[in-house]
Scaffold this active site. Structure first.
Site, mmCIF file in Angstrom:
data_model
loop_
_atom_site.group_PDB
_atom_site.id
_atom_site.type_symbol
_atom_site.label_atom_id
_atom_site.label_comp_id
_atom_site.label_asym_id
_atom_site.label_seq_id
_atom_site.Cartn_x
_atom_site.Cartn_y
_atom_site.Cartn_z
ATOM 1 N N ILE A 20 45.539 -26.784 -6.521
ATOM 2 C CA ILE A 20 46.002 -26.850 -7.911
ATOM 3 C C ILE A 20 45.097 -26.056 -8.835
ATOM 4 C CG2 ILE A 20 47.089 -29.097 -7.618
ATOM 5 C CD1 ILE A 20 44.611 -30.315 -8.956
ATOM 6 N N ALA A 33 38.630 -21.584 -8.162
ATOM 7 C CA ALA A 33 37.594 -20.897 -8.927
ATOM 8 C C ALA A 33 36.770 -20.024 -7.992
ATOM 9 C CB ALA A 33 36.718 -21.917 -9.661
ATOM 10 N N SER A 34 35.630 -19.570 -8.463
ATOM 11 C CA SER A 34 34.870 -18.578 -7.717
ATOM 12 C C SER A 34 34.239 -19.130 -6.445
ATOM 13 C CB SER A 34 33.765 -18.001 -8.608
ATOM 14 O OG SER A 34 32.958 -19.045 -9.124
ATOM 15 N N ALA A 40 34.877 -22.664 -5.182
ATOM 16 C CA ALA A 40 35.632 -23.741 -4.520
ATOM 17 C C ALA A 40 37.035 -23.827 -5.103
ATOM 18 C CB ALA A 40 34.896 -25.077 -4.697
ATOM 19 N N VAL A 91 40.439 -26.898 -5.685
ATOM 20 C CA VAL A 91 40.686 -28.337 -5.814
ATOM 21 C C VAL A 91 42.098 -28.668 -5.343
ATOM 22 C CG1 VAL A 91 40.817 -30.281 -7.418
ATOM 23 C CG2 VAL A 91 39.060 -28.523 -7.730
ATOM 24 N N LYS A 150 37.544 -31.492 -3.881
ATOM 25 C CA LYS A 150 36.991 -30.149 -4.078
ATOM 26 C C LYS A 150 36.441 -29.645 -2.759
ATOM 27 C CE LYS A 150 33.681 -27.661 -7.013
ATOM 28 N NZ LYS A 150 32.748 -27.792 -8.167
ATOM 29 N N ASP A 191 27.989 -25.739 -17.593
ATOM 30 C CA ASP A 191 29.120 -24.856 -17.279
ATOM 31 C C ASP A 191 30.357 -25.338 -18.034
ATOM 32 O OD1 ASP A 191 30.160 -22.625 -16.054
ATOM 33 O OD2 ASP A 191 30.662 -23.620 -14.181
#
Length: 510
Positions: free
Chosen positions: A132, A135-136, A138, A140, A155, A290
């Site tokens: 769903i 990212a860079s 990992a 999810v 994750k 972050d």
């Protein structure tokens, strides 16, 4: 390895920017001068055949950074929150780097989960969705626990991400070494230390056990913060490459249309995200480092939900006080005090002129006040601030890199929600409250208490330590041997005065 072979990696970076069409986009966004444009194209065009092609369906800048690897993607994530620095067009292109990257297969994800948890996926989860968010480092998946029926987020690290990231970082180390050797004027920025710090931070992101621990500590610090919550960690279903936490429903903080449709006040959300960051940094010294839009949601009840705790920042109590005094000085427009704090903390060499530094800081701060936030060019402001720090020989403070970076990111998030948000106005009550608690009489009593506890802890060892120091000095020259006595005497007197004073104060209070 950090050898000369990394030259190819650096050349390939420029070549990839040219091949994907991103070079002009980047140069235009930063309003690069003609000379820099010429050099950039001269170094990139001849080697275009070495550049990565990337995904032609992506915008040029996103296409280049995703092709280059995870470390470059991280850099793009930061820039995506600063439309006032890189322009609206590039910021929109880069925003997909936050959680909309191409995913890896669900089969590979399930294999990682089974390997890490030691059980087949079907024995743990009754449902396990397609990715769903990706990212860079990992991606999810949404899943449902068999035993409780609870919805959770799982994750999973990308296969081979550790090796890919190592290649990027090795090239960065090599570039930093070149800067050290051939650009003496840039040594004050301590590029090697900056890269080492970045390396350590992301290494932590590559072990999800550390991220789970960070989330647990962060939750303990912030559980009473109004309008803020975190999804709970499921420790039994978390490991080095897999982390499971409670499912968080809500609208993405970067989707203004969804926020408006849900009836949320974007102006209030902008102010709250700034206040929360400052509160966590100053009060706790432990903050989410972050905090871009991809890691924040707004729950139906209006709470801001944070997740992805791979990068957390920590600053000690003394540094927090320095940071608060600098912020407070800017808020009060007391540039002389801001300058003095820089000198007292050792951020500026002692041979520089404090009054001249204060005047330079005034030129940085004054344009902010009395001006609508939309009229402030953060790009020009940061450019001038860099000139000031270079002029006065300030070195990069590696312990503050995450704090400074997150401040930039959080302000960018707030400005994307409400362009009229002014960080100084929002920061004032948080910083004032911290100043009262950390620099007033209560703080003095607290400091005395800590000093007394240290003295009590090391008291039995003091005679031995002094004797060992005297024995070592006995073999040295006479002037050196004499110099130990003021140190021993001063330490003893200060210890007795502070310890005795604290005990008297405790007696008076009780």
């Amino acid at each position: 390895m950090r050898g000369p072979h990394n030259i190819i990696r650096l050349i390939r970076t420029g070549a990839t920017l040219e091949r994907t069409g991103a070079m002009n986009v980047v140069l235009d966004a930063f309003e690069a001068p003609a000379a820099l444009r010429f050099v950039a194209h001269a170094l990139g065009k001849p080697f275009m055949w070495l550049g990565y092609k990337g995904d032609p369906a992506m915008p040029p800048a996103t296409r280049a950074l995703t092709a280059l690897g995870p470390a470059y993607i991280k850099f793009g994530q930061v820039l995506s929150t600063r439309p006032d620095v890189v322009g609206d067009e590039l910021a929109v292109q880069l925003r997909v780097l936050q959680d909309k990257l191409p995913p890896f297969s669900i089969e590979a994800a399930k294999a990682e989960v089974e390997r890490e948890l030691g059980h087949p996926v079907s024995e743990v989860f009754s449902e396990f969705s397609e990715p769903i968010a990706a990212a860079s480092i990992a991606q999810v998946h949404k899943a449902k626990l068999i035993d409780t029926g609870e919805d959770v987020a799982v994750k999973v690290l990308r296969p081979g991400i550790e090796r890919a990231f190592r290649k990027d970082i090795d090239a960065f180390y090599f570039a930093a070494r070149i800067v050290d050797l051939f650009a003496p004027g840039a040594r004050r920025l301590r590029p090697m230390e900056v890269i080492e710090h970045f390396d350590g931070v992301v290494r932590g992101e590559l072990d999800l056990r550390l991220e789970s621990s960070a989330a647990s500590e962060f939750e303990a610090n912030t559980r009473d913060d109004e309008g803020f919550c975190l999804p709970p960690i499921r420790w039994a279903l978390s490991a080095r490459r897999v982390m499971t936490l409670g499912w968080a429903d809500g609208a993405p903080l970067g989707d203004n249309a969804a926020l408006d449709a849900a009836g949320h006040n974007r102006g209030e959300l902008a102010e709250r995200v700034l206040r929360l960051f400052l509160l966590h940094a100053l009060r706790d010294g432990y903050f989410h480092a972050d905090m871009h839009q991809g890691n924040l949601k707004v729950a139906p009840n209006g709470d801001i939900i944070a997740y992805d705790f791979g990068i957390m920042g920590h600053i000690d109590e003394y540094t927090r006080r320095v940071y608060a005094e600098i912020l407070f000085g800017f808020i009060r427009r007391d540039y002389k005090r801001v300058a003095e704090v820089h000198f007292e903390a050792g951020y500026v060499p002692a041979d520089k002129d404090v009054d001249e530094f204060a005047r330079a800081l005034r030129a940085v701060g004054e344009p902010i006040f009395g001006m609508d936030a939309t009229q402030i060019s953060m790009g020009r402001l940061l450019s001038y601030l860099f000139e000031v720090t270079e002029r006065f020989g300030m070195e990069t403070r590696t312990e503050l890199i995450l704090l400074q970076r997150t401040m930039v990111v959080v302000e960018g998030v707030a400005r994307s929600l409400n362009p009229h948000t002014n960080i100084w106005e929002v920061a004032r009550p948080v910083v004032e409250d911290y100043i009262k608690q950390s620099i007033g009489p209560r703080a003095v009593v607290s400091d005395l208490g800590k000093t007394a506890r240290v003295l009590a802890r090391f008291g039995p060892r003091l005679p031995g330590l002094v004797e060992a120091a005297l024995v070592r000095q006995a073999a040295d020259q006479e002037p050196v041997r004499k110099s130990i006595w003021p140190l021993v005497l001063t330490a003893s007197v200060v210890g007795f005065i502070v310890g005795g004073g604290f005990m008297l104060l405790l007696d008076a209070l009780t």
